[in-house]
Design an enzyme around this catalytic site. Structure first.
Site, PDB file in Angstrom:
ATOM      1  N   LYS A   8       3.187   7.167  28.008  1.00  0.00           N
ATOM      2  CA  LYS A   8       4.454   7.903  27.926  1.00  0.00           C
ATOM      3  C   LYS A   8       4.458   9.104  28.868  1.00  0.00           C
ATOM      4  O   LYS A   8       5.469   9.382  29.528  1.00  0.00           O
ATOM      5  CB  LYS A   8       4.693   8.349  26.485  1.00  0.00           C
ATOM      6  CG  LYS A   8       4.946   7.177  25.524  1.00  0.00           C
ATOM      7  CD  LYS A   8       5.066   7.650  24.083  1.00  0.00           C
ATOM      8  CE  LYS A   8       5.321   6.470  23.145  1.00  0.00           C
ATOM      9  NZ  LYS A   8       5.405   6.887  21.732  1.00  0.00           N
ATOM     10  N   SER A  24       8.584   6.178  17.121  1.00  0.00           N
ATOM     11  CA  SER A  24       8.300   7.323  17.988  1.00  0.00           C
ATOM     12  C   SER A  24       9.545   7.945  18.602  1.00  0.00           C
ATOM     13  O   SER A  24       9.460   8.999  19.222  1.00  0.00           O
ATOM     14  CB  SER A  24       7.338   6.896  19.106  1.00  0.00           C
ATOM     15  OG  SER A  24       7.920   5.902  19.918  1.00  0.00           O
TER      16      SER A  24
END
Length: 817
Positions: free
Chosen positions: A739, A696
């Protein structure tokens, strides 16, 4: 027709005479709980003033009365609406005074009547009624066959029921009227009041006889079943009494001989233990077989203890004891809300389970839930709340560090010191077959030469198999299908695919700042104030004090450290109170810093300036989201790619993919190809002691590498996440909620996410979305346009240095020439 009872005291009382309308007028005698039939003599209890007045009036005039059953036998005084419409004309014999000062009399039924109207209600009821005469005719052959069949069934009933006199069978055998036979038999059966009244209202004799035949057959079946059960009970009692008698004889003989057998007493105790345990048939047979083995052993044999321990385990495990579920959905919601804040998805799943359990009952399989989330978010405590909501026992087994398969499934009985596995041990501790069973830290299971405990759980956590769970020690099937299993984990990656496939995963997200404040206000603070004796001293925490604690002294997804810091502050205040010193009633941010010292986490972002080769990424960890700083430097060298910061294989490959994308776009980005041969690229992720893995960070790595080569600064007010392909496509990643919350906690206003993750924003709290600007992208060029500032005026420093170097080289060559 001959009277079956041979009574003579009713001969002087004639039937009531009908008027021109065919109706008779008589006093009404309410019958409580009984129905009398024509040509049947029965005692009548006269327990009310109303009934006594009716009887005395009829006795004075030597008249008959109409006996009608009360709908409610408990009523003392009745009206027309409290009586049935059909009754019987009765002739009453002499009254007899009972010990309780009430009266009783014999009553002879004469004929059926139907009440037409009541003409008097006080002091007793008088009614007009239509009588029904049954003309006697010699029955035909079919009627006689029907009567014979009914009498044969009645004969069986008399044999089975000792309460029916033999004289009644004699009258039934000599009956030649189907209607009277039906009435006679009905009077002897055990029927409800409504059923007796229904027979009375059947005027047609054959219809009545057929209906009585059905009732009589049901009575015989019930009597046969009762007799069979009674015989079985009697046989068991006889066998048990014989065994008790023989054992008592053996005990007396041993006592007389001075040979008291302690081992035999122990065997008797074990036998009683097995009998009292209510074991399933196959388990009972297994226990009795082991007891038989035990009785044949010498008391000094080493196996005696092993067999005795095995029987103790068999009899102490719950086999049928079941806690009754509380299926009140409103109560369950109230319990869950009172003990945990938020976690709506989890609560909804539990309420759905209760609703289905309420509708389907035992037909449904209990789900195997898996709570996944960072530490401190309430996974274990929610399991206790679920047990409270359902009214079940709660038991917990921690699987952290378990490496031996035998700890789950038990040891074979051939080993010294063998015992059942943790599943069976915990079921004995629960005491019921349907507890809420929590398997904590399932992701911490280990595996070595002693077996794979995770594989041993496959049978336990499979609703299709666990009804026949086999423990190595017990060696008999044990039913775990009624257990509500809940597992917890911080991370699903260590779980084998076969085990993960059996689990219904429910994710526990990290708490937002607002949720932490609400949890502290609603749960943590009241408990800490009470635990430290400050409830009566008026200590309160200001809102900004809680905010300071959360932002500057804790950095976590859950609230465990927040609870510790609150306890720390409460201890400081409690000491001041105990020493009689002045203490703050309202805890402010200044008091927080005074009690706890300097802040542990500064309320600032790691990267606050726009810099070349410095980009901010977002990472998911088992403890919640986090900020990831990526540094890239371009150094003179030979075109090598250096990566430091303890990067995993997947992240290293992401860096190589980002580098390849950069090289493929060199012309578009005005980067000379010579740079890739004359310069090394060093990628570093700070906090080198922390392992980092996953794809990611791909777009963050690409942005930092492009920035380092183009010398275009990266905007510090952007954080990003996404996987990059060689052609610059951005693929979706996981952990979006964590996140986004990490970016909000770090005060980064802009967040770049892959367009494929738009669906995941539904899980992000609305407050967080309101505070942030979410940008969705699907290719790397969009990211470059957003986060890279304009190149420096006059060109890249690297190009300027190269030009100066080439100029100096040309001048040196000119001088030499």
């Amino acid at each position: 027709m001959t009277e079956p009872n041979g009574a003579t005291e009713f001969q002087n009382i004639g039937n009531a005479q009908a008027n021109e309308d065919g109706l008779i007028e008589c006093a009404v005698l309410p019958l409580r709980g009984i129905v009398i039939y024509p040509d049947v003599v029965s005692p009548v209890f006269i327990g009310t003033d109303q009934a006594l007045a009716a009887v005395e009036a009829a006795d004075a005039r030597r008249e008959t009365v109409i006996g009608v059953a009360q709908r409610n036998p408990a009523l003392e005084k009745v009206g027309p609406e409290d009586l049935y419409d059909f009754g019987v004309e009765l002739a009453l014999g002499r009254k007899l005074r009972m010990p309780d000062d009430n009266f009783s009399a014999l009553a002879q039924g004469r004929r059926r009547v139907r009440i037409v109207e009541y003409v008097q209600t006080e002091p007793f009821l008088i009614a007009r009624a239509q009588p029904f005469e049954e003309d006697f005719e010699e029955p035909g052959s079919d009627v006689r066959e029907m009567m014979q069949a009914v009498v044969n069934i009645f004969r069986s009933a008399v044999e089975l029921n000792e309460n029916i006199p033999d004289d009644v069978l004699f009258f039934a055998l000599n009956a030649n009227d189907p209607g009277w036979l039906a009435d006679l038999i009905t009077s002897t059966l055990t029927l409800s009041l409504d059923e007796r009244q229904r027979v009375l209202e059947m005027v047609d004799p054959m219809e009545r006889l057929k209906h009585v035949a059905v009732l009589l057959s049901q009575e015989v079946k019930m009597l046969e079943l009762k007799d069979e059960i009674s015989n079985q009970v009697q046989q068991e009692m006889d066998r048990g009494q014989r065994e008790v008698y023989l054992r008592e004889q053996m005990r007396v003989i041993q006592t007389e001989l001075g040979e008291d057998d302690v081992f035999q007493q122990e065997l008797d105790e074990v036998r009683e233990q097995i009998m009292a345990a209510n074991l399933p048939p196959d388990v009972h047979d297994k226990a009795m077989k082991e007891l038989s083995r035990l009785s044949m052993m010498s008391p000094m044999a080493p196996e005696v203890g092993m067999v005795r321990t095995y029987i103790d385990w068999l009899t102490s495990i719950p086999w049928s004891e079941e806690a009754e579920d509380n299926l009140d959905i409103a109560n369950a919601k109230r319990v869950l809300d009172s003990e945990h804040y938020g976690l709506e998805k989890v609560k909804d799943r539990i309420l759905e389970y209760i609703a289905v359990r309420k509708l389907a009952g035992a037909k449904m399989h209990s789900p195997i839930l898996c709570f996944v989330g960072p530490p401190g978010v309430g996974k274990t405590s929610l399991g206790k709340s679920i047990a409270n909501a359902l009214g079940r026992e709660f038991v917990r087994v921690s699987l952290g560090g378990v490496r031996d398969e035998a700890e789950i499934r038990g040891h074979r009985r051939t080993y010294i010191g063998s015992m059942p596995g943790r599943i069976i041990q915990t079921m004995r501790r629960a005491g019921t077959i349907n507890p809420v069973f929590m398997l904590d830290e399932i992701d911490k299971l280990g595996m070595d030469f002693r077996g794979d405990p995770a594989s041993a759980l496959l049978e336990v956590l499979d609703p299709e198999q666990n009804s026949q769970y086999s423990d190595h020690y017990l060696e008999v099937p044990y039913d775990l299908s009624k257990v509500l299993f809940i597992t917890t984990a911080n991370d699903l990656d260590p779980l084998p695919p076969a085990l993960l496939d059996r689990l219904e995963v429910i994710e526990f997200p990290g708490y937002t700042e607002e949720e932490k404040i609400a949890i502290a206000r609603q749960f943590l603070l009241p408990r800490q104030l009470e635990a430290h004796g400050l409830t009566e001293h008026g200590v309160r925490f200001a809102h900004q004090a809680l905010v300071k604690l959360i932002r500057e002294y804790t950095y976590e997804a859950g609230v465990r450290n927040l609870n510790r810091e609150l306890a720390n502050v409460c201890r400081k205040v409690a000491r001041l109170v105990a020493e009689g010193k002045r203490y703050p009633h309202d805890i402010t941010p200044a008091h927080i810093e005074r009690f706890l010292g300097p802040p542990q986490y500064l309320d600032t972002r790691i990267n606050t300036e726009d810099a070349v080769g410095l980009a901010t990424g977002l990472a998911w960890t088992p403890f919640g989201g986090d900020i990831l700083t990526i540094e890239v430097s371009v150094l003179p060298g030979k075109g090598n790619l250096l990566m430091t910061g303890q990067l995993g294989d997947v992240m290293q490959e992401s860096a190589q993919a980002a580098m390849s994308y950069m090289r493929s776009r060199a012309d578009d980005l005005d980067v000379p190809h010579d740079d890739f041969e004359n310069f090394d690229v060093h990628v570093h992720l700070p906090e080198g002691a922390v392992p980092k893995e996953g794809p990611s960070a791909g777009i963050t790595l690409a942005a930092a590498i492009i920035s380092a080569f183009t010398e275009r600064p990266v905007r510090s007010d952007y954080a990003m996440t996404g996987e990059i392909t060689l052609r610059g496509k951005i693929l979706p990643v996981g952990g979006i909620k964590e996140k986004v919350l990490a970016a909000r906690r770090a005060r980064i206003p802009n967040v770049i996410l892959p367009k494929g993750n738009e669906k995941d924003l539904i899980d992000v709290p609305k407050d967080a979305l309101h505070d942030l600007k979410i940008i969705l992208v699907d290719n790397m060029q969009q990211v470059i346009d957003l986060v890279l500032l304009d190149p420096p005026e006059g060109g890249r420093k690297r190009d300027l240095l190269r030009q100066e170097s080439e100029k100096d080289k040309d001048e040196a060559e000119a001088v030499e020439t």
